[in-house]
Design a protein around this motif. Structure first.
Motif, mmCIF file in Angstrom:
data_model
loop_
_atom_site.group_PDB
_atom_site.id
_atom_site.type_symbol
_atom_site.label_atom_id
_atom_site.label_comp_id
_atom_site.label_asym_id
_atom_site.label_seq_id
_atom_site.Cartn_x
_atom_site.Cartn_y
_atom_site.Cartn_z
ATOM 1 N N ASN A 43 24.787 -1.971 6.508
ATOM 2 C CA ASN A 43 24.106 -2.835 5.544
ATOM 3 C C ASN A 43 23.534 -4.097 6.179
ATOM 4 O OD1 ASN A 43 24.686 -1.078 3.329
ATOM 5 N ND2 ASN A 43 26.786 -1.814 3.418
ATOM 6 N N GLY A 44 22.817 -3.926 7.275
ATOM 7 C CA GLY A 44 22.147 -5.049 7.912
ATOM 8 C C GLY A 44 22.900 -5.694 9.055
ATOM 9 N N VAL A 50 31.246 0.373 23.719
ATOM 10 C CA VAL A 50 31.215 1.417 24.733
ATOM 11 C C VAL A 50 32.587 2.066 24.767
ATOM 12 C CG1 VAL A 50 30.923 1.918 27.192
ATOM 13 C CG2 VAL A 50 29.470 0.205 26.093
ATOM 14 N N PHE A 51 32.592 3.397 24.755
ATOM 15 C CA PHE A 51 33.832 4.163 24.802
ATOM 16 C C PHE A 51 33.860 4.997 26.069
ATOM 17 C CE2 PHE A 51 33.107 3.218 20.386
ATOM 18 C CZ PHE A 51 34.370 2.882 19.924
ATOM 19 N N ARG A 52 35.001 4.965 26.739
ATOM 20 C CA ARG A 52 35.226 5.809 27.908
ATOM 21 C C ARG A 52 36.520 6.573 27.636
ATOM 22 N NH1 ARG A 52 35.064 2.202 32.399
ATOM 23 N NH2 ARG A 52 32.812 2.469 32.204
ATOM 24 N N LYS A 53 36.390 7.888 27.551
ATOM 25 C CA LYS A 53 37.538 8.762 27.260
ATOM 26 C C LYS A 53 38.298 8.279 26.032
ATOM 27 C CE LYS A 53 38.072 10.263 31.997
ATOM 28 N NZ LYS A 53 38.924 10.358 33.155
ATOM 29 N N HIS A 54 37.576 8.034 24.946
ATOM 30 C CA HIS A 54 38.119 7.656 23.635
ATOM 31 C C HIS A 54 38.734 6.260 23.588
ATOM 32 C CE1 HIS A 54 37.299 11.691 22.302
ATOM 33 N NE2 HIS A 54 37.998 12.177 23.314
ATOM 34 N N ALA A 55 38.584 5.477 24.647
ATOM 35 C CA ALA A 55 39.093 4.106 24.643
ATOM 36 C C ALA A 55 37.911 3.144 24.695
ATOM 37 C CB ALA A 55 40.007 3.866 25.836
ATOM 38 N N MET A 56 37.939 2.126 23.842
ATOM 39 C CA MET A 56 36.865 1.147 23.835
ATOM 40 C C MET A 56 37.002 0.245 25.056
ATOM 41 S SD MET A 56 35.592 -1.493 20.851
ATOM 42 C CE MET A 56 37.006 -2.560 20.959
ATOM 43 N N THR A 57 35.893 0.087 25.780
ATOM 44 C CA THR A 57 35.917 -0.744 26.987
ATOM 45 C C THR A 57 35.153 -2.056 26.817
ATOM 46 O OG1 THR A 57 33.984 0.369 27.920
ATOM 47 C CG2 THR A 57 36.151 1.268 28.496
ATOM 48 N N ALA A 58 34.210 -2.119 25.881
ATOM 49 C CA ALA A 58 33.441 -3.343 25.650
ATOM 50 C C ALA A 58 32.822 -3.272 24.260
ATOM 51 C CB ALA A 58 32.338 -3.479 26.704
ATOM 52 N N SER A 59 32.546 -4.448 23.678
ATOM 53 C CA SER A 59 31.914 -4.467 22.364
ATOM 54 C C SER A 59 30.921 -5.619 22.268
ATOM 55 C CB SER A 59 32.960 -4.570 21.254
ATOM 56 O OG SER A 59 33.646 -5.809 21.331
ATOM 57 N N TRP A 60 30.058 -5.531 21.260
ATOM 58 C CA TRP A 60 28.989 -6.505 21.055
ATOM 59 C C TRP A 60 28.628 -6.470 19.579
ATOM 60 C CZ3 TRP A 60 24.124 -5.705 19.053
ATOM 61 C CH2 TRP A 60 23.174 -6.719 19.247
ATOM 62 N N GLN A 61 28.119 -7.597 19.065
ATOM 63 C CA GLN A 61 27.619 -7.603 17.692
ATOM 64 C C GLN A 61 26.363 -8.454 17.607
ATOM 65 O OE1 GLN A 61 30.864 -9.104 15.299
ATOM 66 N NE2 GLN A 61 29.561 -10.545 14.277
ATOM 67 N N ALA A 62 25.423 -8.005 16.793
ATOM 68 C CA ALA A 62 24.162 -8.725 16.614
ATOM 69 C C ALA A 62 24.421 -10.047 15.914
ATOM 70 C CB ALA A 62 23.185 -7.876 15.809
ATOM 71 N N GLU A 63 23.716 -11.074 16.353
ATOM 72 C CA GLU A 63 23.899 -12.398 15.763
ATOM 73 C C GLU A 63 23.229 -12.516 14.402
ATOM 74 O OE1 GLU A 63 22.708 -15.370 18.567
ATOM 75 O OE2 GLU A 63 24.055 -14.596 20.108
ATOM 76 N N GLY A 64 22.097 -11.878 14.231
ATOM 77 C CA GLY A 64 21.372 -11.978 12.967
ATOM 78 C C GLY A 64 21.379 -10.668 12.208
ATOM 79 N N ALA A 65 20.693 -10.681 11.083
ATOM 80 C CA ALA A 65 20.601 -9.480 10.247
ATOM 81 C C ALA A 65 19.706 -8.442 10.912
ATOM 82 C CB ALA A 65 20.057 -9.840 8.874
ATOM 83 N N VAL A 66 20.058 -7.167 10.704
ATOM 84 C CA VAL A 66 19.306 -6.033 11.244
ATOM 85 C C VAL A 66 18.991 -5.092 10.073
ATOM 86 C CG1 VAL A 66 19.335 -4.180 12.966
ATOM 87 C CG2 VAL A 66 20.611 -6.288 13.406
ATOM 88 N N PRO A 67 18.032 -5.488 9.219
ATOM 89 C CA PRO A 67 17.786 -4.685 8.018
ATOM 90 C C PRO A 67 16.971 -3.412 8.233
ATOM 91 C CG PRO A 67 16.378 -6.620 8.013
ATOM 92 C CD PRO A 67 17.285 -6.736 9.213
ATOM 93 N N GLY A 68 16.060 -3.414 9.204
ATOM 94 C CA GLY A 68 15.166 -2.265 9.364
ATOM 95 C C GLY A 68 15.081 -1.783 10.792
ATOM 96 N N LEU A 69 14.252 -0.762 10.999
ATOM 97 C CA LEU A 69 14.143 -0.140 12.324
ATOM 98 C C LEU A 69 13.558 -1.080 13.378
ATOM 99 C CD1 LEU A 69 13.108 3.492 11.377
ATOM 100 C CD2 LEU A 69 15.232 2.768 12.473
ATOM 101 N N ASP A 70 12.647 -1.968 12.994
ATOM 102 C CA ASP A 70 12.093 -2.907 13.971
ATOM 103 C C ASP A 70 13.175 -3.838 14.507
ATOM 104 O OD1 ASP A 70 9.550 -1.829 13.707
ATOM 105 O OD2 ASP A 70 8.941 -3.283 12.170
ATOM 106 N N GLU A 71 13.993 -4.362 13.616
ATOM 107 C CA GLU A 71 15.093 -5.238 14.026
ATOM 108 C C GLU A 71 16.165 -4.443 14.782
ATOM 109 O OE1 GLU A 71 13.147 -6.880 10.357
ATOM 110 O OE2 GLU A 71 14.028 -4.947 10.837
ATOM 111 N N PHE A 72 16.374 -3.195 14.351
ATOM 112 C CA PHE A 72 17.337 -2.332 15.028
ATOM 113 C C PHE A 72 16.928 -2.105 16.481
ATOM 114 C CE2 PHE A 72 18.794 1.835 16.443
ATOM 115 C CZ PHE A 72 20.161 1.772 16.181
ATOM 116 N N GLU A 73 15.640 -1.877 16.699
ATOM 117 C CA GLU A 73 15.142 -1.626 18.048
ATOM 118 C C GLU A 73 15.424 -2.813 18.967
ATOM 119 O OE1 GLU A 73 11.114 0.028 20.210
ATOM 120 O OE2 GLU A 73 10.938 -0.819 18.194
#
Length: 192
Positions: A43-44, A50-73
């Protein structure tokens, strides 16, 4: 519960399948990495891990809203860069206005009757709106009928999303509705 990706839905159009020869990618390395990029576009909000052998090794989150494909890209490019992701497989947990979820009661006397009924509901939906990729998820019902959620994603939206990923040499292996991901997590908790 039945979960699927567009690759194994019996009525889905054939997916665009890249022929991936091991070539040097645009970022200057050969993609032989077995890491998987997990994306949660909810929902935006976009989260990546990143997962390596089912274990999460790193994560990230977008700072702003991502409502559509242009923002997703744009956000995807930032995520891949920030996570230094060098793999090629991607899965997506999706809660988006394009992803329609419809509760249905189907005949319970046989699985094939339920599938036929659900297929008919999907055909009716397509006649009223547009072509979709779809999957059903069995739910709990208090009645004697079989209860399902029909998850329907417009084929055009999927095509744009998949093309966007393929242009970055990323292969979308599965799309999970948020309810399926939650159900899988709750099932794992119950088994513990």
């Amino acid at each position: 519960m039945s979960t699927s990706s567009p690759h194994n839905i019996e009525d889905a159009p054939p997916p665009v399948t890249p022929v991936i020869a091991l070539k040097t990618a645009s970022r200057g390395f050969v993609r032989r990495n077995s890491d998987t990029l997990g994306l949660a576009w909810l929902n935006g909000a976009l989260h990546a891990a990143v997962f390596r052998k089912h274990a999460m090794t790193a994560s990230w989150q977008a700072e702003g809203a991502v409502p559509g494909l242009d923002e997703f890209e744009a956000a995807l490019d930032k995520a891949v860069s920030a996570l230094n992701f060098k793999g090629s497989e991607v899965f997506l947990v999706l809660a988006h206005e394009q992803f329609v979820h419809q509760a249905e009661q189907a005949p319970s006397f046989s699985d094939s009757a339920a599938r036929s009924y659900l297929r008919g509901r999907r055909v009716r939906f397509e006649k009223e709106r547009e072509a979709v990729l779809w999957v059903s998820q069995r739910t709990v019902s208090v009645r004697q009928e079989a209860a399902f959620l029909l998850h329907m994603l417009p084929s055009a939206f999927y095509g744009k999303l998949n093309s966007l990923l393929l242009s970055r040499r990323l292969g979308l292996t599965r799309i999970l509705p948020l309810s399926v991901a939650v159900q899988l997590l709750l099932g794992a908790v119950v088994r513990v």
